[in-house]
Design an enzyme around this catalytic site. Sequence first.
Site, PDB file in Angstrom:
ATOM      1  N   LYS A 120       0.858  -1.187  -0.060  1.00 10.43           N
ATOM      2  CA  LYS A 120       0.232  -0.019   0.030  1.00 10.43           C
ATOM      3  C   LYS A 120       0.808   1.168  -0.075  1.00 10.43           C
ATOM      4  O   LYS A 120       0.408   2.322  -0.604  1.00 10.43           O
ATOM      5  CB  LYS A 120      -1.076   0.046   1.092  1.00 10.43           C
ATOM      6  CG  LYS A 120      -1.985  -1.001   1.040  1.00 10.43           C
ATOM      7  CD  LYS A 120      -3.248  -0.837   1.674  1.00 10.43           C
ATOM      8  CE  LYS A 120      -4.373  -1.665   1.447  1.00 10.43           C
ATOM      9  NZ  LYS A 120      -5.587  -1.536   2.282  1.00 10.43           N
ATOM     10  N   LYS A 202      -4.073  -9.603  -7.043  1.00 11.47           N
ATOM     11  CA  LYS A 202      -5.036  -9.953  -6.384  1.00 11.47           C
ATOM     12  C   LYS A 202      -6.422  -8.944  -6.735  1.00 11.47           C
ATOM     13  O   LYS A 202      -6.056  -7.860  -7.004  1.00 11.47           O
ATOM     14  CB  LYS A 202      -5.073  -9.638  -4.673  1.00 11.47           C
ATOM     15  CG  LYS A 202      -5.968 -10.050  -3.836  1.00 11.47           C
ATOM     16  CD  LYS A 202      -5.809  -9.790  -2.508  1.00 11.47           C
ATOM     17  CE  LYS A 202      -5.876  -8.145  -2.534  1.00 11.47           C
ATOM     18  NZ  LYS A 202      -5.922  -7.546  -1.033  1.00 11.47           N
ATOM     19  N   LYS A 205     -10.945  -4.064  -4.279  1.00 10.72           N
ATOM     20  CA  LYS A 205     -12.122  -3.040  -4.610  1.00 10.72           C
ATOM     21  C   LYS A 205     -11.486  -1.616  -4.903  1.00 10.72           C
ATOM     22  O   LYS A 205     -12.074  -0.679  -5.342  1.00 10.72           O
ATOM     23  CB  LYS A 205     -13.117  -2.958  -3.416  1.00 10.72           C
ATOM     24  CG  LYS A 205     -12.479  -2.907  -2.065  1.00 10.72           C
ATOM     25  CD  LYS A 205     -13.564  -2.782  -1.063  1.00 10.72           C
ATOM     26  CE  LYS A 205     -13.479  -3.862   0.185  1.00 10.72           C
ATOM     27  NZ  LYS A 205     -12.405  -3.583   1.090  1.00 10.72           N
TER      28      LYS A 205
HETATM   29  P1  TYM Z   1     -10.758  -6.164   3.216  1.00 13.70           P
HETATM   30  O1  TYM Z   1     -11.627  -5.210   3.391  1.00 13.70           O
HETATM   31  O2  TYM Z   1      -9.477  -5.779   2.328  1.00 13.70           O
HETATM   32  O3  TYM Z   1     -11.234  -7.534   2.644  1.00 13.70           O
HETATM   33  C1  TYM Z   1     -12.120  -8.240   3.371  1.00 13.70           C
HETATM   34  C2  TYM Z   1     -12.091  -9.759   3.300  1.00 13.70           C
HETATM   35  O4  TYM Z   1     -11.765 -10.048   1.886  1.00 13.70           O
HETATM   36  C3  TYM Z   1     -10.916 -10.897   1.857  1.00 13.70           C
HETATM   37  N1  TYM Z   1     -10.354 -10.560   0.440  1.00 13.70           N
HETATM   38  C4  TYM Z   1     -10.098 -11.572  -0.570  1.00 13.70           C
HETATM   39  N2  TYM Z   1     -10.222 -12.879  -0.427  1.00 13.70           N
HETATM   40  C5  TYM Z   1      -9.920 -13.529  -1.556  1.00 13.70           C
HETATM   41  N3  TYM Z   1      -9.710 -12.991  -3.009  1.00 13.70           N
HETATM   42  C6  TYM Z   1      -9.433 -11.762  -2.980  1.00 13.70           C
HETATM   43  N4  TYM Z   1      -9.179 -10.874  -3.961  1.00 13.70           N
HETATM   44  C7  TYM Z   1      -9.869 -10.946  -1.784  1.00 13.70           C
HETATM   45  N5  TYM Z   1      -9.745  -9.541  -1.533  1.00 13.70           N
HETATM   46  C8  TYM Z   1     -10.114  -9.406  -0.183  1.00 13.70           C
HETATM   47  C9  TYM Z   1     -10.015 -10.470   2.751  1.00 13.70           C
HETATM   48  O5  TYM Z   1      -8.825 -11.289   2.897  1.00 13.70           O
HETATM   49  C10 TYM Z   1     -10.617 -10.032   3.911  1.00 13.70           C
HETATM   50  O6  TYM Z   1     -11.052 -11.253   4.534  1.00 13.70           O
HETATM   51  N6  TYM Z   1      -7.962  -5.993   7.165  1.00 13.70           N
HETATM   52  C11 TYM Z   1      -9.252  -6.256   6.758  1.00 13.70           C
HETATM   53  C12 TYM Z   1     -10.257  -5.986   7.391  1.00 13.70           C
HETATM   54  C13 TYM Z   1     -10.374  -6.398   8.935  1.00 13.70           C
HETATM   55  C14 TYM Z   1     -10.332  -7.591   9.596  1.00 13.70           C
HETATM   56  C15 TYM Z   1     -10.385  -7.137  10.960  1.00 13.70           C
HETATM   57  C16 TYM Z   1     -10.564  -8.694   9.186  1.00 13.70           C
HETATM   58  C17 TYM Z   1     -10.096  -5.403   9.875  1.00 13.70           C
HETATM   59  N7  TYM Z   1     -10.202  -5.824  11.160  1.00 13.70           N
HETATM   60  C18 TYM Z   1     -10.422  -8.258  11.689  1.00 13.70           C
HETATM   61  C19 TYM Z   1     -10.858  -9.789  10.119  1.00 13.70           C
HETATM   62  C20 TYM Z   1     -10.664  -9.371  11.500  1.00 13.70           C
HETATM   63  C21 TYM Z   1      -9.089  -5.999   5.402  1.00 13.70           C
HETATM   64  O7  TYM Z   1      -8.666  -5.138   4.815  1.00 13.70           O
HETATM   65  O8  TYM Z   1      -9.867  -6.832   4.427  1.00 13.70           O
END
Ligand code: TYM
Length: 337
Positions: A120, A202, A205
Site C-alpha cells: 500500500k 489480487k 475493490k
Molecule cells: P478487506 O476489506 O481488504 O477485505 C475483506 C475480506 O475479503 C478478503 N479478500 C479476498 N479474498 C480472496 N480474494 C481476494 N481477491 C480478496 N480480496 C479481499 C480479505 O482477505 C478479507 O478477509 N484488514 C481487513 C479488514 C479487517 C479485519 C479485521 C478482518 C479489519 N479488522 C478483523 C478480520 C478481522 C481487510 O482489509 O479486509
Amino acid sequence: MEQSNEVIQKKNLFSGIQPSGNITLGNYLGALRNFVLLHEQYNCLFCVVDLHALTLRQDPAALRRNSASLAALYIACGLDPEKNIIYCQSHVPEHAELGWILNCFTYMGELSRMTQFKDKSQKHADNINAGLFTYPVLMASDILLYQTHVVPVGADQKQHLEICRDIAGRFNSIYGDVFVIPEPYIPKTSARIMSLSDPTRKMSKSDAEDSYVAVLDAPDAIRRKFKRAVTDSEAEIRYDPENKPGVSNLLSILAAVKGTTPEEEASALSGLGYGALKEATAQAVVEALAPIQARYQEIIKDKDYLNAILKTNAEKAHAIAFRTLRKVYKKIGLYQI
Ligand code: TYM
C-alpha cells in the site's frame, strides 16, 4: 443413548470488511460466503471496519454510503442481525482504545515486515500515514476485544492474523491469560481471487472497475467483465495457476461458486474454448448473486430498519468489548475509579 444436559458453549467468531469501495467477488468468495457457512456454529460479530478505511483518503459521502451498504450486504447474504452482531467499528470506541494500548506492545520491526504495508505504501506513495503502518494493531484490537477463537479471512490477511497472535501471546505472557489466541480460517479454493484484467494481481475493490466483479454488479456488467477477462494465447482449459493465471482464476471462481474443485471444472470443460469457460463462470456468478442482490435492494431502502439494527448491535458489541478493555486496564495498572 445417555442424554447430556450440558450446554455446549459456542466459540466466538469475528471478521470485518472495509467499506472502502464496492464489495468484490474476491471479498465474497474469500470472506463473506464463509461468514454465512460458519455463522451458526459460533457467536459471531461482523464488523464494518470504517476506521481501517481511513488509512486511505476517503470521500466522506462515499464512506457513509459504503458503510450502510456493507451492513445491508451482510444481512442480504443471510446473516441474521438478531443472531449475529453486525455493526460499525466507529460506533464502539473500545476498538480505538485497545488499539492504543496494543500499539505499546507492538514493535516497529514487526510492523515494517507487513507485506500489505509495503504494497500500500508503494501504491499510495503520497500518503504513507502512521495509520497505514499501525493498521494491523487496530485489526488485532478488533479481534482480541471479543475473545475471538476464529477469524474467517482471505489469504492476504494471514500475516495480519499472525501478528495479532504474536501481540496477544506477548500480552498474555506478561499479564496472564487475558486474550484468547485466535485462529485464521482461510478457504481452500477461493483464498485469493485474482484481478480479471491482470490475473497476477489480487482482485481489489480499490482498483479499476473492469478489474473486478462487484457483488452488486448487474448481470449484464458481470457477463461483460468476464467476457473481457484476460486469459492467455493457448487454447487449453487447464488448472495451472503458475503458467495459466487467468484461466486458473476463472476455474477457481467457477469451482468456488459451485462448491467443486478447479480441476473438476477443467475436466468438465475440456476440449471447449475460453469463451465457454467465461460464459459458464459468468452464469454461475450471476445465479449465485441474484438472491443476494434482490434482498439487498429491500434492505437498503429501509434506512430506519438498518440504523436500528446497527444501533442495537453496536450496544451489544460495546457490552462485550467494555469487559475486555476493563480487564486490560486493570492488568496494566491504569488507575481505576
Ligand atoms: P478487506 O476489506 O481488504 O477485505 C475483506 C475480506 O475479503 C478478503 N479478500 C479476498 N479474498 C480472496 N480474494 C481476494 N481477491 C480478496 N480480496 C479481499 C480479505 O482477505 C478479507 O478477509 N484488514 C481487513 C479488514 C479487517 C479485519 C479485521 C478482518 C479489519 N479488522 C478483523 C478480520 C478481522 C481487510 O482489509 O479486509
